[in-house]
Motif scaffolding. Structure first.
Motif, short mmCIF file in Angstrom:
data_model
loop_
_atom_site.label_atom_id
_atom_site.label_comp_id
_atom_site.label_asym_id
_atom_site.label_seq_id
_atom_site.Cartn_x
_atom_site.Cartn_y
_atom_site.Cartn_z
N GLU A 99 0.83 -1.21 0.00
CA GLU A 99 0.00 0.00 0.00
C GLU A 99 0.86 1.26 0.00
O GLU A 99 0.59 2.21 -0.74
CB GLU A 99 -0.93 0.02 1.22
CG GLU A 99 -1.99 -1.06 1.23
CD GLU A 99 -1.50 -2.39 1.76
OE1 GLU A 99 -2.32 -3.33 1.87
OE2 GLU A 99 -0.30 -2.49 2.09
N LEU A 120 -14.18 -8.01 3.67
CA LEU A 120 -13.09 -7.53 4.50
C LEU A 120 -13.46 -7.57 5.98
O LEU A 120 -14.61 -7.34 6.35
CB LEU A 120 -12.73 -6.08 4.12
CG LEU A 120 -12.23 -5.84 2.70
CD1 LEU A 120 -11.92 -4.36 2.51
CD2 LEU A 120 -11.01 -6.68 2.39
N GLU A 121 -12.46 -7.87 6.80
CA GLU A 121 -12.65 -7.79 8.24
C GLU A 121 -12.55 -6.32 8.67
O GLU A 121 -12.13 -5.46 7.90
CB GLU A 121 -11.59 -8.62 8.96
CG GLU A 121 -11.70 -10.11 8.66
CD GLU A 121 -10.64 -10.92 9.39
OE1 GLU A 121 -9.82 -10.30 10.11
OE2 GLU A 121 -10.65 -12.15 9.26
N ASN A 149 -10.59 -4.67 10.75
CA ASN A 149 -9.24 -4.08 10.71
C ASN A 149 -8.78 -3.83 9.28
O ASN A 149 -8.12 -2.83 8.98
CB ASN A 149 -8.24 -4.97 11.44
CG ASN A 149 -8.45 -4.97 12.94
OD1 ASN A 149 -9.02 -4.02 13.50
ND2 ASN A 149 -8.00 -6.03 13.61
N GLU A 150 -9.12 -4.76 8.39
CA GLU A 150 -8.76 -4.60 6.98
C GLU A 150 -9.48 -3.41 6.37
O GLU A 150 -8.91 -2.67 5.57
CB GLU A 150 -9.11 -5.88 6.21
CG GLU A 150 -8.25 -7.08 6.58
CD GLU A 150 -8.70 -8.35 5.88
OE1 GLU A 150 -7.85 -9.19 5.54
OE2 GLU A 150 -9.93 -8.50 5.66
N LEU A 151 -10.73 -3.22 6.77
CA LEU A 151 -11.51 -2.09 6.27
C LEU A 151 -10.91 -0.76 6.73
O LEU A 151 -10.81 0.19 5.96
CB LEU A 151 -12.96 -2.20 6.74
CG LEU A 151 -13.90 -1.08 6.32
CD1 LEU A 151 -13.95 -0.96 4.80
CD2 LEU A 151 -15.30 -1.32 6.88
N LEU A 210 -7.77 -0.19 7.55
CA LEU A 210 -6.52 0.04 6.81
C LEU A 210 -6.80 0.48 5.37
O LEU A 210 -6.11 1.36 4.84
CB LEU A 210 -5.67 -1.24 6.82
CG LEU A 210 -4.94 -1.57 8.11
CD1 LEU A 210 -4.24 -2.92 7.99
CD2 LEU A 210 -3.91 -0.48 8.43
N LEU A 211 -7.80 -0.12 4.76
CA LEU A 211 -8.15 0.25 3.39
C LEU A 211 -8.55 1.72 3.32
O LEU A 211 -8.11 2.45 2.43
CB LEU A 211 -9.29 -0.64 2.88
CG LEU A 211 -9.81 -0.29 1.48
CD1 LEU A 211 -8.75 -0.60 0.43
CD2 LEU A 211 -11.10 -1.04 1.19
N SER A 226 -5.94 -4.09 -4.36
CA SER A 226 -6.13 -5.55 -4.37
C SER A 226 -5.23 -6.20 -5.42
O SER A 226 -4.84 -5.56 -6.39
CB SER A 226 -7.59 -5.88 -4.67
OG SER A 226 -7.96 -5.45 -5.96
#
Length: 230
Positions: A43, A122-123, A125-127, A129-130, A230
């Protein structure tokens, strides 16, 4: 404007683009190589690599250094200016602020399914970070690309060939520049269409702040569809 009068600036524009495209490619590859060697997260690498777009400005430093920071960059611009859809100067006229709202709603509705499909997997935490990286990417990429394409390139091309041809050429080259980033021809065409409206917004508002706002929103949408990281 006659076709003959467009040949010389057309050749000049193509050469400038090819030089910028080549320099941007190698600069991006160099940045990516350093990031890979240092183990930088993908990222962050993607965000940092967007600084390679600055290479498109370098030919202008030789040809017309004064236009690298045109006065339009320092202007907020007029959000009440009239803009017409679909041909900027022809079509249904609306104030710029209303045009941006309508554009935002249509784009959100058109991409809702893709956003929902991607974010749903997405989980939490992933959301987070995204959204975090997506916002940084959107700001960095939008400011850099608008400075390069609507601030420098469009300003120069309009001086050489007029508003209409300058806008069309800049939009096409803006779309083509994304081919080096791995996007398909069809996606590049879609970006060229987006570039046409962002350029129209910049011309009509007489500034690039409105086009930056438009670009940031588009980049955030692309991030949430999974197109960027992604």
């Amino acid at each position: 404007m006659q076709i003959k009068s467009l040949i010389r600036p057309g050749i000049k524009i193509i050469l400038i683009f090819l030089i910028g495209y080549t320099m941007s490619h190698f600069l991006r590859e160099w940045i990516n190589a350093i990031c890979y060697a240092q183990g930088v997260p993908d990222e962050v690498r993607i965000i940092v690599s967007r600084f390679s777009v600055i290479a498109y400005v370098l030919p202008f430093l030789v040809i017309s250094p004064r236009n690298v920071f045109p006065s339009e960059i320092l202007r907020v611009g007029n959000f009440r200016a009239s803009i017409s859809f679909p041909f900027i100067w022809r079509g249904k006229a609306d104030p710029l602020w209303r045009f941006l709202i309508i554009f935002a709603v249509i784009m959100a509705l058109g991409t809702f399914y893709f956003i929902f499909s991607y974010l749903n997997d997405l989980e939490r935490n992933e959301l987070k970070l995204l959204l975090y990286y997506g916002l940084i990417f959107s700001l960095v990429n939008s400011i850099l690309e608008e400075w390069v394409w609507r601030g420098v390139a469009l300003h120069q091309y309009v001086q050489w060939s007029g508003n209409v041809y300058g806008l069309i050429v800049t939009s096409l080259l803006f779309g083509m520049s994304h081919y080096d980033l791995g996007f398909s021809v069809w996606v590049c065409i879609a970006f060229a269409i987006g570039g046409f409206f962002m350029g129209g917004v910049a011309i009509r508002s007489k500034g690039i702040v409105a086009s930056i706002v438009m670009h940031v929103y588009m980049n955030l949408i692309f991030t949430m569809t999974g197109m960027i990281f992604s």
